[in-house]
Design an enzyme around this catalytic site. Structure first.
Site, short mmCIF file in Angstrom:
data_model
loop_
_atom_site.label_atom_id
_atom_site.label_comp_id
_atom_site.label_asym_id
_atom_site.label_seq_id
_atom_site.Cartn_x
_atom_site.Cartn_y
_atom_site.Cartn_z
N GLU A 117 46.11 39.27 9.06
CA GLU A 117 46.23 39.76 7.56
C GLU A 117 47.27 41.09 7.59
O GLU A 117 48.08 41.12 6.69
CB GLU A 117 44.98 39.99 7.26
CG GLU A 117 43.97 38.87 6.81
CD GLU A 117 42.79 39.15 6.24
OE1 GLU A 117 42.44 38.93 5.03
OE2 GLU A 117 41.74 39.87 6.99
N GLU A 137 37.52 33.73 11.32
CA GLU A 137 36.43 34.35 10.57
C GLU A 137 35.26 33.25 10.05
O GLU A 137 34.41 33.51 10.13
CB GLU A 137 36.91 34.86 9.35
CG GLU A 137 37.60 36.26 9.41
CD GLU A 137 39.14 36.14 9.60
OE1 GLU A 137 39.67 37.25 9.72
OE2 GLU A 137 39.62 35.06 10.01
#
Length: 701
Positions: A117, A137
């Site tokens: 990210e 995740e």
């Protein structure tokens, strides 16, 4: 000032972040070993570094570079479950993206989760060929919560973004470049110099700030086309069954396609908060830590010397022996497989070859790999050929007399220092060890079928097993890609011991009023891949059954007597069509009704809740006894056994974790109620009663 002097000048922002300058290029260097996790200190340093570079008129571009073995490998897991520290990652990535000067991410090692990210918030990305990018995740029951679900689709399109985010699997730098995540692949040997050169080129060519949030071409075509997302859901329905996180991730990618960026981010934050505070993510995070904890043995230190294992012997070329041999061949270790009869040996080696060739046909290995592995396998009909092996694993029929005979012979054949292991599922390892003059070199290594696929390995510690032998077995487990759990000696160890009360209750429930498909449905809906009766049909009802000793007193015995042996005969507890699709059987229903009548049992309506509690709470109770007796080191080890060996749903964290989510007081209360109704089989474990009285949980032990 000379270029050399400029390069050597650096500002230490904090202990782990430094800002230095190479001419007109600022290098924001992070050094936070071992994996440059995005801790509060790192996040703080990035924001301050980008701010300082932005206000320095001499700086035209910034390179974000991590020292050590990797780019940011993800969040700092030590912060999980603790109050958040500012700045949070979403603020950090927004700050990077808003920089008035181009920021180039220099990727090596793994750019995972928050690390990727952070890279996506940079205006450009370069990577060495060995780098990997991914969003794992989902494996923690989460979604990328710092813009990952909104930025990735804008670079790679919604289908590829969904695939990457919901699988949690990383992609190589080459694939990342093809997808559009990485702008350039650079020299492996000097990433920083290449990244600086790339930044200089950007400045020289006056390239624009490329903000991922502003890209639209990869998502525009999917706008207003819900069928793209429905097709993805349908294609992955089986894999995603029961899990919340994949659906939440898909909804976020849908938002990236159909909503303005800021609204998509808002939804991502909302869904992230729902997941992070929910039971599934708590369970999956528990499993993440439990898998790391399982290797820690209180009385065996990390520096305990291990014994060299360069050659392995396996006794038995059947289903278990063959699968066990494949594990070691896959790890590059030569294996001698001993069988009693030539046809059994030939058959066993043939099955191994077919397994490998099937894997090659699916493109998961080359035919050269197949031959290389087969060359590591040597068949023999003589136990004496195991004399030079460092580890010998007995994988014959589950019969104590046979095993004792083999170990007695092995004791005379095996070289001094060799480890002798039994792949027993239930039997007493101390009794087996007593057949040798070297009980300190004997232990259990209980593989799960199919042994070349199932991850779990129960390492069974005998009374006299040497610590070096245990350390070696655990290390070997890791070497062959297993998750090894150390357990003590008792009937069935951890997994099979806890399976017995579940099987007992399943069989009682069908006599009292439920049908096999009722029990199976409840456990399937709970999250198991299949229920106990479907599993019995798959394995074969005649395992351990013999016509000579059959008394026709259980449904299983009656079915076997009628040649309903399970899937392989087209009928067992269920009827099967030619594609092995199951349907409830009227014949089986009648057999069960007749059996209840014969035993004088008055059938009644049984609720789904009772089925679940009697099958699962009895397992939890047995787990408490296992902890009480010291058979398992910790409750989380029991969870790992059940998740990796028996298909317990990961999103429920294992039986002992699940008990704490339900509440130990509730489990105890229900066990007492069933004890009053059905007797001593439900008597609560003393440990369970004590923990409830003290207001503690299994994790407090």
């Amino acid at each position: 000032m000379s270029r050399a002097a400029e390069t050597s000048s650096a500002t230490r922002i904090n202990p782990v972040v430094e800002l230095r300058r190479d001419g007109e290029i600022a290098v924001l260097a992070i050094n936070s070993p071992p994996v440059n996790a995005l801790s509060a200190q790192v996040r703080e340093g990035i924001v301050e570094g980008v701010r300082q570079a932005g206000t320095d008129a001499r700086v035209k571009a910034v390179v974000l570079h991590c020292e050590g073995r990797t780019f940011f490998a993800g969040a700092d897991i030590s912060e999980f479950g603790k109050p958040p520290k500012q700045p949070m990652l979403p603020e950090v990535v927004d700050f990077i993206e808003a920089s008035s000067k181009p920021v180039v991410a220099a990727l090596h090692g793994t750019a995972l989760g928050g690390g990727l990210e952070t890279a996506l918030a940079c205006h450009y990305r370069v990577a060495v060929p060995s780098a990997k990018c991914g969003f794992p995740e989902v494996k923690l029951g989460l979604l990328p919560g710092a813009g990952g679900t909104q930025r990735l689709p804008r670079l790679v399109g919604p289908e590829r973004a969904m695939d990457m985010i919901t699988s949690g699997s990383p992609v190589s730098a080459k694939v990342a470049k093809e997808m559009g995540i990485v702008d350039e692949i650079v020299d492996e040997t000097d990433l920083l110099a290449s990244a600086i050169a790339f930044a200089r080129k950007l400045v020289a060519e006056n390239r624009p700030l490329k903000k991922v949030r502003d890209l639209d071409d990869k998502i525009a075509a999917a706008r207003g086309k819900p069928e793209i997302f429905e097709a993805f859901r349908k294609a992955n329905a089986r894999k995603f069954r029961g899990f919340q996180a994949p659906e939440y991730n898909i909804r976020c990618v849908e938002a990236a396609v159909n909503l303005p960026f800021d609204e998509g981010i808002k939804l991502e934050r909302q869904l992230f908060q729902e997941l992070v505070s929910g039971e599934q993510s708590a369970a999956q995070r528990h499993v993440f830590f439990a898998e790391r904890q399982v290797w820690k043995i209180p009385d065996i230190s990390d520096d305990t010397p291990t014994l060299p294992v360069k050659k392995v012997g396996v006794i038995g070329a059947g289903t278990m022996g063959g699968g066990i041999s494949m594990n070691f061949a896959n790890a590059g270790l030569p294996v001698t497989i001993v069988e009693a009869k030539p046809d059994a040996l030939e058959r066993g080696l043939g099955v191994i070859r077919r397994n490998y060739e099937s894997t090659a046909k699916k493109g998961r290995m080359s035919m050269e790999d197949v031959e290389r592995r087969m060359e590591l396998l040597t068949g023999s009909l003589r136990l004496e050929d195991l004399a030079d092996c460092d580890l010998i694993i007995e994988a014959v029929f589950e019969n104590m007399a046979i095993k004792k005979e083999i170990f007695s012979k092995l004791d005379a054949i095996a070289k001094p220092g060799a480890i002798l292991a039994s792949n027993t599922s239930y039997l007493n390892v101390n009794e087996i060890a007593a057949m040798t003059k070297r009980p300190e070199h004997v232990l259990g290594m209980h593989f799960f079928s199919p042994a070349n696929i199932m991850r779990l390995l129960e390492v069974v510690r005998g009374e006299k097993t040497d610590k070096r032998v245990i350390a070696t077995a655990m290390q070997l487990g890791r070497q062959i890609g297993k998750i090894a759990v150390l357990v003590g000696v008792c009937h069935g160890f951890v997994g099979n011991r806890m399976l017995e009360p579940r099987q007992r209750e399943a069989n009682r429930l069908i006599l009292e009023g439920a049908m096999p498909w009722d029990v199976d449905r409840v456990l399937y809906e709970f999250g198991f891949p299949m229920g106990p009766f479907a599993m019995a049909d798959l394995a074969g009802l005649d395992i351990g059954w013999s016509r000579e000793t059959s008394k026709g007193e259980t449904a299983r015995e009656i079915l076997c007597e009628q040649d309903r042996r399970g899937q392989k005969t087209g009928a067992g507890f269920y009827d099967y069509d030619e594609n092995r699709n199951a349907k409830p059987s009227e014949l089986v229903e009648q057999i069960i009704l007749d059996l209840s009548d014969k035993k004088g049992i008055t059938r009644r309506e049984i609720s789904d809740q009772e089925i679940l509690e009697r099958c699962v709470y009895t397992m939890i109770n047995e787990g408490a006894k296992i902890l009480e007796e010291g058979i398992a080191i910790r409750s989380s080890d029991i969870d790992i056994v059940w998740i990796n060996g028996y298909g317990w749903p990961v999103y429920r964290g294992g039986p002992m974790f699940y008990a704490e989510q339900v509440g130990l007081g509730k489990v105890l209360e229900r066990l007492r109620a069933y004890e009053a109704k059905f007797g001593a089989d439900f008597k609560p474990a003393a440990l369970l009663e004590r923990l409830v009285a003290e207001g503690k949980g299994f994790r407090d032990l």
